[in-house]
Design an enzyme around this catalytic site. Structure first.
Site, PDB file in Angstrom:
ATOM      1  N   ARG A  48       0.836  -1.213   0.000  1.00  0.00           N
ATOM      2  CA  ARG A  48       0.000   0.000   0.000  1.00  0.00           C
ATOM      3  C   ARG A  48       0.865   1.254   0.000  1.00  0.00           C
ATOM      4  NH1 ARG A  48       1.730   1.872   4.075  1.00  0.00           N
ATOM      5  NH2 ARG A  48       0.618   3.816   3.765  1.00  0.00           N
ATOM      6  N   GLY A  49       0.173   2.417  -0.065  1.00  0.00           N
ATOM      7  CA  GLY A  49       0.886   3.696  -0.166  1.00  0.00           C
ATOM      8  C   GLY A  49       1.007   4.032  -1.645  1.00  0.00           C
ATOM      9  N   ALA A  50       0.717   5.285  -1.991  1.00  0.00           N
ATOM     10  CA  ALA A  50       0.553   5.641  -3.409  1.00  0.00           C
ATOM     11  C   ALA A  50       1.736   5.226  -4.308  1.00  0.00           C
ATOM     12  CB  ALA A  50       0.253   7.129  -3.519  1.00  0.00           C
TER      13      ALA A  50
ATOM     14  N   ASP B 226      -2.101  11.022  -2.151  1.00  0.00           N
ATOM     15  CA  ASP B 226      -2.476   9.962  -3.097  1.00  0.00           C
ATOM     16  C   ASP B 226      -2.795  10.510  -4.470  1.00  0.00           C
ATOM     17  OD1 ASP B 226      -3.045   8.786  -0.288  1.00  0.00           O
ATOM     18  OD2 ASP B 226      -2.864   7.098  -1.674  1.00  0.00           O
TER      19      ASP B 226
ATOM     20  N   ARG C  86      -7.392  -0.257  -7.052  1.00  0.00           N
ATOM     21  CA  ARG C  86      -7.687   0.815  -6.077  1.00  0.00           C
ATOM     22  C   ARG C  86      -7.822   2.121  -6.863  1.00  0.00           C
ATOM     23  NH1 ARG C  86      -4.402   1.293  -0.643  1.00  0.00           N
ATOM     24  NH2 ARG C  86      -6.327   2.316  -0.014  1.00  0.00           N
TER      25      ARG C  86
END
Ligand code: MRU
Length: 341
Positions: free
Chosen positions: A46-48, A234, A89
């Site tokens: 995860r994390g942009a 993001d 996502r």
């Protein structure tokens, strides 16, 4: 050194399972693209910026599994793989920037050549994020004064960036410049990225960190215990509006009220100039069970209704500066973001 969030090893993808941290450091080797998509959806990765890198390697992996020598058939199936990643996502634009780069890299005389070119482009995307996050962190560190107490939200360190970090990168770089810094980390409900990941990363870096619940931020600002707020992003729209983890907007409003600078640190791969304002940024709605449960344990009466928007949008008027690898941008953002200054 913190274990790498993601690596391409022997034509497979190795991820550090972020859902198991900080209790266990479990690495998973993913050898098919469907598992990479699942890992993104389940936020094991995860994390942009890291999502973008994972999608790039995932597309290279998906391409390698397409068994045909017919170029048209290969490209049609590759397109399906890319579409599947695009649906994983919705908010972090790094995912879509990475997919676009991979689309452009899908060139060559034959299938083998295209497969090779996709692996190379994925590695370049990863390297570019590593370079950009390190550079922006060193630039941003100039804004941090000796003795600063910074507040950060969610997790914007090496795990989230597959590189040096953004918000946490700036803090790390300030420490490397010899400044004494300390951090207030918000726990970041519902999934506790602050409590689980930010606290873990900062402790490994030897940076003093105090964990607070999300609702304590205003208290500490009012008590003059916070010198600046710094968060990642993001997606950043052309006018400087920023989508980041839910709760970021609240922090920005509180910071303005308390006259505390509010900084956003992000590589230019997080900027989406196709959107004129934050109103157009798609906000991911996640399973309400993430709110009614903590780490799988129910905390509400059975049947409780819950809402779970994963991100919010902070209007640019609340943002003191946006730190990118190309420079520190201030109002008017429409100008600075477009010229990259
Ligand atoms: O839902 P997540 O954990 O992927 O959200 C992450 C964040 O909101 C981060 O702050 C953002 O991606 C910046 S990462 C450098």
């Amino acid at each position: 050194m913190i274990a790498r969030a993601i690596e391409w090893i022997d034509s497979k993808i190795r991820i550090l399972d972020q859902n198991k941290l900080p209790g266990e450091q479990i690495f998973a080797d993913l050898d098919n693209y469907e598992d990479v998509i699942l890992a993104i959806r389940e936020m094991r990765i995860r994390g942009a910026p890291t999502i973008g890198v994972a999608a790039a390697y995932g597309i290279a992996l998906g391409a390698s599994g397409i068994e045909t020598t017919n170029k048209d058939e290969f490209l049609a199936r590759l397109n399906q793989v890319m579409r599947a990643f695009a649906a994983s996502r919705p908010t972090a634009v790094n995912l879509f920037q990475a997919i676009n780069r991979m689309k452009k890299a899908a060139r060559g005389d034959g299938v083998a050549e295209i497969k090779n070119s996709l692996v190379n482009e994925a590695k370049r995307i990863h390297k570019d994020e590593m370079n950009a996050t390190e550079l922006l962190s060193r630039l941003g560190a100039g804004l941090v004064k000796d003795g600063f107490r910074l507040l950060t939200h969610c997790n914007a360190g090496p795990l989230a960036t597959a590189g040096y970090g953004t918000a946490l990168g700036v803090i790390k770089a300030a420490k490397e410049q010899g400044k004494e810094v300390s951090v207030f980390a918000t726990e970041t409900r519902p999934l506790l990225q602050g409590a689980r990941l930010t606290a873990w990363e900062l402790m490994q870096e030897g940076i003093p960190v105090t964990l607070i619940t999300d609702s304590m931020a205003g208290y500490f600002m009012q008590q003059k215990k916070i010198d600046c707020v710094i968060v990642g992003a993001d997606r950043i729209a052309a006018n400087g509006d920023v989508a980041n983890k839910i709760g970021t907007y609240t922090l920005a409003v509180l910071a303005k009220e308390n006259e505390i600078p509010f900084y956003v640190a992000a590589p230019t791969s997080t900027i989406d100039l196709s959107l004129s304002s934050g109103d157009e940024i798609p906000i991911e709605e996640r399973n309400p069970e993430e709110v009614t449960h903590i780490q799988g344990v129910p905390i509400t009466p059975e049947g409780t209704r819950a809402a779970n928007p994963a991100f919010d949008v902070t209007p640019h008027s609340y943002i003191t500066a946006i730190i990118t690898e190309k420079g520190i941008i201030r109002e008017p953002y429409t100008e600075g973001l477009n010229t990259g200054k």
